[in-house]
Design an enzyme around this catalytic site. Sequence first.
Site, PDB file in Angstrom:
ATOM      1  N   LYS A  24      34.039  29.479  46.637  1.00  7.29           N
ATOM      2  CA  LYS A  24      34.898  30.572  47.126  1.00  7.29           C
ATOM      3  C   LYS A  24      34.103  31.877  47.236  1.00  7.29           C
ATOM      4  O   LYS A  24      34.180  32.570  48.255  1.00  7.29           O
ATOM      5  CB  LYS A  24      36.068  30.704  46.139  1.00  7.29           C
ATOM      6  CG  LYS A  24      36.993  31.874  46.354  1.00  7.29           C
ATOM      7  CD  LYS A  24      38.307  31.647  45.612  1.00  7.29           C
ATOM      8  CE  LYS A  24      38.361  32.247  44.213  1.00  7.29           C
ATOM      9  NZ  LYS A  24      38.333  33.714  44.156  1.00  7.29           N
ATOM     10  N   SER A 170      31.366  43.674  37.293  1.00  7.05           N
ATOM     11  CA  SER A 170      32.161  43.017  38.336  1.00  7.05           C
ATOM     12  C   SER A 170      31.310  42.768  39.571  1.00  7.05           C
ATOM     13  O   SER A 170      30.817  43.697  40.206  1.00  7.05           O
ATOM     14  CB  SER A 170      33.372  43.876  38.717  1.00  7.05           C
ATOM     15  OG  SER A 170      33.902  43.417  39.949  1.00  7.05           O
ATOM     16  N   ASP A 318      35.699  33.043  35.114  1.00  9.84           N
ATOM     17  CA  ASP A 318      36.660  32.146  35.768  1.00  9.84           C
ATOM     18  C   ASP A 318      36.855  30.821  35.032  1.00  9.84           C
ATOM     19  O   ASP A 318      37.763  30.057  35.352  1.00  9.84           O
ATOM     20  CB  ASP A 318      36.211  31.861  37.208  1.00  9.84           C
ATOM     21  CG  ASP A 318      36.335  33.113  38.080  1.00  9.84           C
ATOM     22  OD1 ASP A 318      37.139  33.998  37.744  1.00  9.84           O
ATOM     23  OD2 ASP A 318      35.608  33.201  39.083  1.00  9.84           O
ATOM     24  N   ARG A 349      45.456  36.410  32.111  1.00  2.00           N
ATOM     25  CA  ARG A 349      45.053  35.050  31.743  1.00  2.00           C
ATOM     26  C   ARG A 349      44.994  34.837  30.233  1.00  2.00           C
ATOM     27  O   ARG A 349      45.096  33.697  29.764  1.00  2.00           O
ATOM     28  CB  ARG A 349      43.710  34.691  32.400  1.00  2.00           C
ATOM     29  CG  ARG A 349      43.881  34.444  33.887  1.00  2.00           C
ATOM     30  CD  ARG A 349      42.594  34.048  34.578  1.00  2.00           C
ATOM     31  NE  ARG A 349      42.862  33.698  35.965  1.00  2.00           N
ATOM     32  CZ  ARG A 349      41.940  33.666  36.914  1.00  2.00           C
ATOM     33  NH1 ARG A 349      40.679  33.968  36.627  1.00  2.00           N
ATOM     34  NH2 ARG A 349      42.265  33.329  38.153  1.00  2.00           N
TER      35      ARG A 349
HETATM   36  C1  S3P Z   1      34.165  37.043  41.981  1.00  2.00           C
HETATM   37  C2  S3P Z   1      33.923  37.749  40.843  1.00  2.00           C
HETATM   38  C3  S3P Z   1      34.776  37.673  39.660  1.00  2.00           C
HETATM   39  C4  S3P Z   1      35.633  36.413  39.675  1.00  2.00           C
HETATM   40  C5  S3P Z   1      36.286  36.192  40.991  1.00  2.00           C
HETATM   41  C6  S3P Z   1      35.266  36.076  42.100  1.00  2.00           C
HETATM   42  C7  S3P Z   1      33.254  37.231  43.116  1.00  2.00           C
HETATM   43  O1  S3P Z   1      35.628  38.796  39.644  1.00  2.00           O
HETATM   44  O2  S3P Z   1      36.604  36.473  38.658  1.00  2.00           O
HETATM   45  O3  S3P Z   1      37.052  34.974  40.955  1.00  2.00           O
HETATM   46  O4  S3P Z   1      33.269  36.417  44.062  1.00  2.00           O
HETATM   47  O5  S3P Z   1      32.494  38.202  43.086  1.00  2.00           O
HETATM   48  P1  S3P Z   1      35.122  40.244  39.110  1.00  2.00           P
HETATM   49  O6  S3P Z   1      34.039  40.666  40.004  1.00  2.00           O
HETATM   50  O7  S3P Z   1      36.320  41.117  39.211  1.00  2.00           O
HETATM   51  O8  S3P Z   1      34.698  39.990  37.709  1.00  2.00           O
END
Ligand code: S3P
Length: 432
Positions: A24, A170, A318, A349
């Site tokens: 994803k 993040s 995740d 969560r």
């Molecule tokens: C993601 C980063 C994570 C993750 C999300 C996908 C990404 O979130 O939880 O499912 O693709 O960069 P955060 O960046 O908010 O930690």
Amino acid sequence: MHDSSITIQPAKNIAGSVRLPGDKSISHRYAMLAAIADGITRLENFSTGMDCASTLQCLRTLGTEWKGDDGPDNVVEIHGRGPMLEKPKLPLDCGNSGSTMRMLSGIVAGQNFITELVGDESLSRRPMARIIKPLTTMGAKIVASEGDRPPLRISGGNLKAVDYRLPVASAQVKSCVLFAGLFAAGETRVEEPMPTRDHGELALRAFGAEITKRGNATSITGGQKLHGIQARVPGDLSSAAFFLCAAGLFPESNLIIDNLLMNPTRARLLDILIQMGVRISVTELQEQHGELVGTVQVRGGELRGTTIAGVDSAALVDEIPVLAAVAPFSENGLEVRDAKELRVKESDRIAAVAENLRAMGAEVEEREDGLKIPGRQNLHGAEIDSFGDHRIAMAFAVAALRAQGETRIVHADAAAISYPQFFSTLDRLAER
Ligand code: S3P
């Protein structure tokens, strides 16, 4: 999303082989960069989840032409528009997808028009100050709802580079700022408090951008041209996590997953499962556009417990729900600390995991930033609420495999956000 529930029966083990739909995180980034690149991008094994469909839909609203085939390879072909997109006639509907809203904001902040971004009920509760702050510093004008929540109205264009230290780890925000940096005059630098997934950086390089990394800081110079690519998206490791943990529940399991993402910033789960006594081997490692891909074989063992804290909590953001869902069956349980971010995901969560484990008869201590789940507990089947969160629906389908009696998961269709085929594949792999 209409109501749907699914009943899961206990299993004896997990066996067989499976190939996962595209990751994803990578699918979102490839699609977004393809839209602002020159030329055509052809992506095989694109994510089948609704979140990535939201990204594609938003790109269409921004004037990007693309077509998907519904074949087994799930190919998406995107016609790049060069850096400039078309002023949208409608708000961009990001659905349930925080990644779509946060990362696309970085791109539309660089466009000379106004964009509105909206989301569903869950996304409308999620914090956006983390992107509003850096993008505003770069020169975008952003109006948000109370508490810096969606919807967002972004007036873009004329960005200047920024040197920004992320207050929370993040990857979505890191990618957002780097994507905006492509449109900014000068060199944008983003520093993160601890390493997060680096798909944004790898994707930028794959599309031809030059970026530099020094420790936890990444820099990009504005005005670089991107060009379309042909790529196969590696299988989603966070979706595979449900099968890996399910296999770990039974000593007799034997599961093979090929074409699986093995990016070191995502693969911490494998180390943790090995620590917990699951037998894992990785073969046929290769690199595709900077992303490591391999074949994983998982065999069960006697499940031990562990602690997840500090950098691991960010690296496993995740996967913590499913690790927590199998923890009661381990020898000495699981402690999770420093994971406050879990409270602002698609659901809270931490609360969702605690409530559902208790519904199945487990003892669990809920803390502000984590959970403590004792080991050697027997769970019984129960009615489980997904809280509309894909990862909660799938995590408790895994716990249900070792519970006594059947488990009913309400709003199980939430799984389609990242993995629509999850329940049918689980059913095929679970031997009863
Ligand atoms: C993601 C980063 C994570 C993750 C999300 C996908 C990404 O979130 O939880 O499912 O693709 O960069 P955060 O960046 O908010 O930690």
